[in-house]
Scaffold this motif. Sequence first.
Motif, PDB file in Angstrom:
ATOM      1  N   SER A 155      -1.409   1.865  -5.258  1.00 46.96           N
ATOM      2  CA  SER A 155      -1.663   1.549  -6.666  1.00 46.96           C
ATOM      3  C   SER A 155      -1.749   2.793  -7.542  1.00 46.96           C
ATOM      4  CB  SER A 155      -2.960   0.749  -6.798  1.00 46.96           C
ATOM      5  OG  SER A 155      -2.838  -0.500  -6.159  1.00 46.96           O
ATOM      6  N   ASN A 156      -1.977   3.954  -6.910  1.00 49.30           N
ATOM      7  CA  ASN A 156      -2.104   5.217  -7.655  1.00 49.30           C
ATOM      8  C   ASN A 156      -3.225   5.120  -8.700  1.00 49.30           C
ATOM      9  OD1 ASN A 156      -1.409   7.899  -8.071  1.00 49.30           O
ATOM     10  ND2 ASN A 156      -0.006   7.426  -9.742  1.00 49.30           N
ATOM     11  N   ASN A 157      -4.331   4.543  -8.254  1.00 50.32           N
ATOM     12  CA  ASN A 157      -5.501   4.354  -9.103  1.00 50.32           C
ATOM     13  C   ASN A 157      -6.719   4.827  -8.321  1.00 50.32           C
ATOM     14  OD1 ASN A 157      -7.979   2.776  -9.882  1.00 50.32           O
ATOM     15  ND2 ASN A 157      -6.626   2.056 -11.517  1.00 50.32           N
ATOM     16  N   LYS A 158      -7.572   5.614  -8.950  1.00 52.00           N
ATOM     17  CA  LYS A 158      -8.689   6.205  -8.205  1.00 52.00           C
ATOM     18  C   LYS A 158      -9.663   5.140  -7.690  1.00 52.00           C
ATOM     19  CE  LYS A 158     -11.215   7.238 -12.493  1.00 52.00           C
ATOM     20  NZ  LYS A 158     -11.789   8.308 -13.324  1.00 52.00           N
ATOM     21  N   TYR A 159      -9.883   4.095  -8.468  1.00 54.41           N
ATOM     22  CA  TYR A 159     -10.774   3.031  -8.018  1.00 54.41           C
ATOM     23  C   TYR A 159     -10.170   2.287  -6.822  1.00 54.41           C
ATOM     24  CZ  TYR A 159     -12.995   3.822 -12.543  1.00 54.41           C
ATOM     25  OH  TYR A 159     -13.620   4.389 -13.612  1.00 54.41           O
ATOM     26  N   SER A 160      -8.869   2.025  -6.890  1.00 56.69           N
ATOM     27  CA  SER A 160      -8.182   1.350  -5.784  1.00 56.69           C
ATOM     28  C   SER A 160      -8.205   2.205  -4.530  1.00 56.69           C
ATOM     29  CB  SER A 160      -6.735   1.048  -6.180  1.00 56.69           C
ATOM     30  OG  SER A 160      -6.697   0.208  -7.311  1.00 56.69           O
ATOM     31  N   LEU A 161      -7.963   3.511  -4.687  1.00 64.16           N
ATOM     32  CA  LEU A 161      -7.957   4.419  -3.535  1.00 64.16           C
ATOM     33  C   LEU A 161      -9.325   4.470  -2.866  1.00 64.16           C
ATOM     34  CD1 LEU A 161      -6.510   6.490  -1.785  1.00 64.16           C
ATOM     35  CD2 LEU A 161      -7.147   8.247  -3.437  1.00 64.16           C
ATOM     36  N   LEU A 162     -10.382   4.537  -3.670  1.00 68.93           N
ATOM     37  CA  LEU A 162     -11.730   4.543  -3.103  1.00 68.93           C
ATOM     38  C   LEU A 162     -12.015   3.243  -2.350  1.00 68.93           C
ATOM     39  CD1 LEU A 162     -13.783   6.200  -5.984  1.00 68.93           C
ATOM     40  CD2 LEU A 162     -13.475   7.096  -3.683  1.00 68.93           C
ATOM     41  N   GLY A 163     -11.549   2.122  -2.898  1.00 69.95           N
ATOM     42  CA  GLY A 163     -11.726   0.844  -2.212  1.00 69.95           C
ATOM     43  C   GLY A 163     -10.998   0.803  -0.884  1.00 69.95           C
ATOM     44  N   GLY A 164      -9.753   1.317  -0.862  1.00 67.87           N
ATOM     45  CA  GLY A 164      -8.997   1.363   0.385  1.00 67.87           C
ATOM     46  C   GLY A 164      -9.642   2.251   1.424  1.00 67.87           C
ATOM     47  N   LEU A 165     -10.151   3.415   0.996  1.00 63.38           N
ATOM     48  CA  LEU A 165     -10.821   4.329   1.926  1.00 63.38           C
ATOM     49  C   LEU A 165     -12.111   3.714   2.460  1.00 63.38           C
ATOM     50  CD1 LEU A 165     -10.331   7.739   0.063  1.00 63.38           C
ATOM     51  CD2 LEU A 165      -9.162   6.957   2.132  1.00 63.38           C
ATOM     52  N   ARG A 166     -12.830   3.038   1.591  1.00 62.04           N
ATOM     53  CA  ARG A 166     -14.052   2.363   2.048  1.00 62.04           C
ATOM     54  C   ARG A 166     -13.738   1.308   3.107  1.00 62.04           C
ATOM     55  NH1 ARG A 166     -18.016   0.964  -3.045  1.00 62.04           N
ATOM     56  NH2 ARG A 166     -18.666   3.099  -3.546  1.00 62.04           N
ATOM     57  N   SER A 167     -12.663   0.571   2.890  1.00 57.99           N
ATOM     58  CA  SER A 167     -12.290  -0.473   3.845  1.00 57.99           C
ATOM     59  C   SER A 167     -11.966   0.127   5.203  1.00 57.99           C
ATOM     60  CB  SER A 167     -11.094  -1.260   3.306  1.00 57.99           C
ATOM     61  OG  SER A 167     -10.732  -2.283   4.203  1.00 57.99           O
ATOM     62  N   GLU A 249      -5.316  -3.113  -9.402  1.00 59.89           N
ATOM     63  CA  GLU A 249      -3.994  -3.085 -10.047  1.00 59.89           C
ATOM     64  C   GLU A 249      -3.108  -4.263  -9.656  1.00 59.89           C
ATOM     65  OE1 GLU A 249      -3.390  -1.193 -12.368  1.00 59.89           O
ATOM     66  OE2 GLU A 249      -4.634   0.584 -12.174  1.00 59.89           O
ATOM     67  N   TYR A 250      -3.699  -5.337  -9.148  1.00 52.96           N
ATOM     68  CA  TYR A 250      -2.912  -6.502  -8.743  1.00 52.96           C
ATOM     69  C   TYR A 250      -3.147  -7.661  -9.695  1.00 52.96           C
ATOM     70  CZ  TYR A 250      -1.353  -4.444  -4.392  1.00 52.96           C
ATOM     71  OH  TYR A 250      -0.734  -3.642  -3.459  1.00 52.96           O
ATOM     72  N   SER A 251      -2.104  -8.435  -9.915  1.00 57.56           N
ATOM     73  CA  SER A 251      -2.193  -9.610 -10.778  1.00 57.56           C
ATOM     74  C   SER A 251      -1.289 -10.699 -10.212  1.00 57.56           C
ATOM     75  CB  SER A 251      -1.762  -9.255 -12.210  1.00 57.56           C
ATOM     76  OG  SER A 251      -0.411  -8.824 -12.218  1.00 57.56           O
ATOM     77  N   GLY A 252      -1.350 -11.865 -10.814  1.00 57.03           N
ATOM     78  CA  GLY A 252      -0.472 -12.953 -10.404  1.00 57.03           C
ATOM     79  C   GLY A 252      -0.684 -13.363  -8.957  1.00 57.03           C
ATOM     80  N   MET A 253       0.412 -13.753  -8.312  1.00 55.02           N
ATOM     81  CA  MET A 253       0.312 -14.285  -6.964  1.00 55.02           C
ATOM     82  C   MET A 253       0.025 -13.216  -5.920  1.00 55.02           C
ATOM     83  SD  MET A 253       0.067 -17.219  -5.920  1.00 55.02           S
ATOM     84  CE  MET A 253      -0.566 -17.606  -4.301  1.00 55.02           C
ATOM     85  N   LYS A 254       0.295 -11.945  -6.227  1.00 51.26           N
ATOM     86  CA  LYS A 254      -0.080 -10.872  -5.290  1.00 51.26           C
ATOM     87  C   LYS A 254      -1.597 -10.817  -5.146  1.00 51.26           C
ATOM     88  CE  LYS A 254       3.883  -7.886  -6.257  1.00 51.26           C
ATOM     89  NZ  LYS A 254       4.298  -6.642  -6.945  1.00 51.26           N
ATOM     90  N   PHE A 255      -2.278 -10.928  -6.276  1.00 56.55           N
ATOM     91  CA  PHE A 255      -3.742 -11.008  -6.221  1.00 56.55           C
ATOM     92  C   PHE A 255      -4.165 -12.266  -5.460  1.00 56.55           C
ATOM     93  CE2 PHE A 255      -7.704 -12.680  -7.988  1.00 56.55           C
ATOM     94  CZ  PHE A 255      -8.565 -11.618  -7.756  1.00 56.55           C
ATOM     95  N   GLY A 256      -3.455 -13.360  -5.712  1.00 57.49           N
ATOM     96  CA  GLY A 256      -3.757 -14.615  -5.020  1.00 57.49           C
ATOM     97  C   GLY A 256      -3.583 -14.508  -3.512  1.00 57.49           C
ATOM     98  N   MET A 257      -2.611 -13.713  -3.051  1.00 57.40           N
ATOM     99  CA  MET A 257      -2.398 -13.540  -1.613  1.00 57.40           C
ATOM    100  C   MET A 257      -3.563 -12.793  -0.968  1.00 57.40           C
ATOM    101  SD  MET A 257       1.699 -12.737  -1.639  1.00 57.40           S
ATOM    102  CE  MET A 257       1.946 -12.703   0.127  1.00 57.40           C
ATOM    103  N   PHE A 258      -4.097 -11.800  -1.659  1.00 57.46           N
ATOM    104  CA  PHE A 258      -5.299 -11.132  -1.152  1.00 57.46           C
ATOM    105  C   PHE A 258      -6.459 -12.118  -1.074  1.00 57.46           C
ATOM    106  CE2 PHE A 258      -3.492  -6.902  -2.491  1.00 57.46           C
ATOM    107  CZ  PHE A 258      -3.537  -6.331  -1.231  1.00 57.46           C
TER     108      PHE A 258
END
Length: 361
Positions: A155-167, A249-258
């Motif tokens: 996503s190239n977003n600092k909040y997203s990156l921190l979430g991925g690293l936490r996971s 940084e996700y919207s639409g059905m991509k967000f729905g898939m998560f």
Amino acid sequence: MSYTTSILLEGVIKALVIVGVVQTLAAFEVWLERKVSAWIQNRVGPNRVGPIGLLQPFADVVKLFMKEDVVPKAADKFFHRLAPVLSLAIATMVYAVIPYSHYIAAGEHTILGLTFTLPRDIYLGIAPNVNIGVLFILAMTSIGVYGITLAGWSSNNKYSLLGGLRSAAQMISYELAMGVSLIGVVLISESLSINEIVITQQGGIWQWNLWLQPVGFIIFLVSAFAETNRAPFDLPEAEPELVGGFNTEYSGMKFGMFFLAEYANMATASAFIVLMYFGGWALPFPAEWLGLQEGSIPLALAQLLSFTAKVLVFLFFFVWVRWSVPRFRYDQLMHLGWKVLLPLAIVNLLVTAIVLAFIRL
């Protein structure tokens, strides 16, 4: 039709049915989550679309399909698209080795006045007798973190990156305790086959592994919350400090898939807990009390009903905990995983091994 072709056709039909059931169950879990949270907060919850709001999840899916699919300009578009597909696919693949009841024996069967002959034993599951079923589920749930990590990075977003690293850190911390806690069950049943583990728990409620491995069950339960990123361990999302975490940084059905993947994982965790510690498809009393023959269709249906009821209880528990327990701080999450659960799981394993060694001398 050859034997091999019939086996493949049976597997494909079972897979299609199970995928449909899993997706429908995920929609039901969304409704259950909203209804239970409303009950806890003294609200009404969804009650407009369909009877008692049961069709609300499907209306939400239609809404997600209609929303614009926004991809950040600086994002890695390939992995940004791959991440939700990977998460949902892996969450669904786990159901390949889950047994939903014991076998239906070959021979003549009569149900609703119709008589038919089965050429071989039929199992309610795609491959429930795989002799490494426990390892398969642990492996698939471990790979599932890649979807969230890729989503955060791409996503190239600092909040997203921190979430991925936490996971990723969360998975490493709790996967160890979860795996070690399961070894006690494997030692007792002397098998990695999920079906064999369930068979050793037949005969009634007192045969369940819950009574033999209470510490292992608690460790596994807590680890399951962390593995599924559910509150109080939903640090990869953590709205107060990460906006939305890995799916910002996700919207639409991509967000729905998560969204679907999370609820499918919640159902997986509930099913795995039931299979390992609560007898799986085994009835909470001796099957002879029903007067049903082993391998008969009525007994298989009763076992399927028993398994479903147990899973629904744990689904309710997952939702209940989310709306009752506050989120952990990240340092508390790491402390609990490494300094409490892992040592406790190792001690539990050693005690179990020593006791079994003396019993089997």
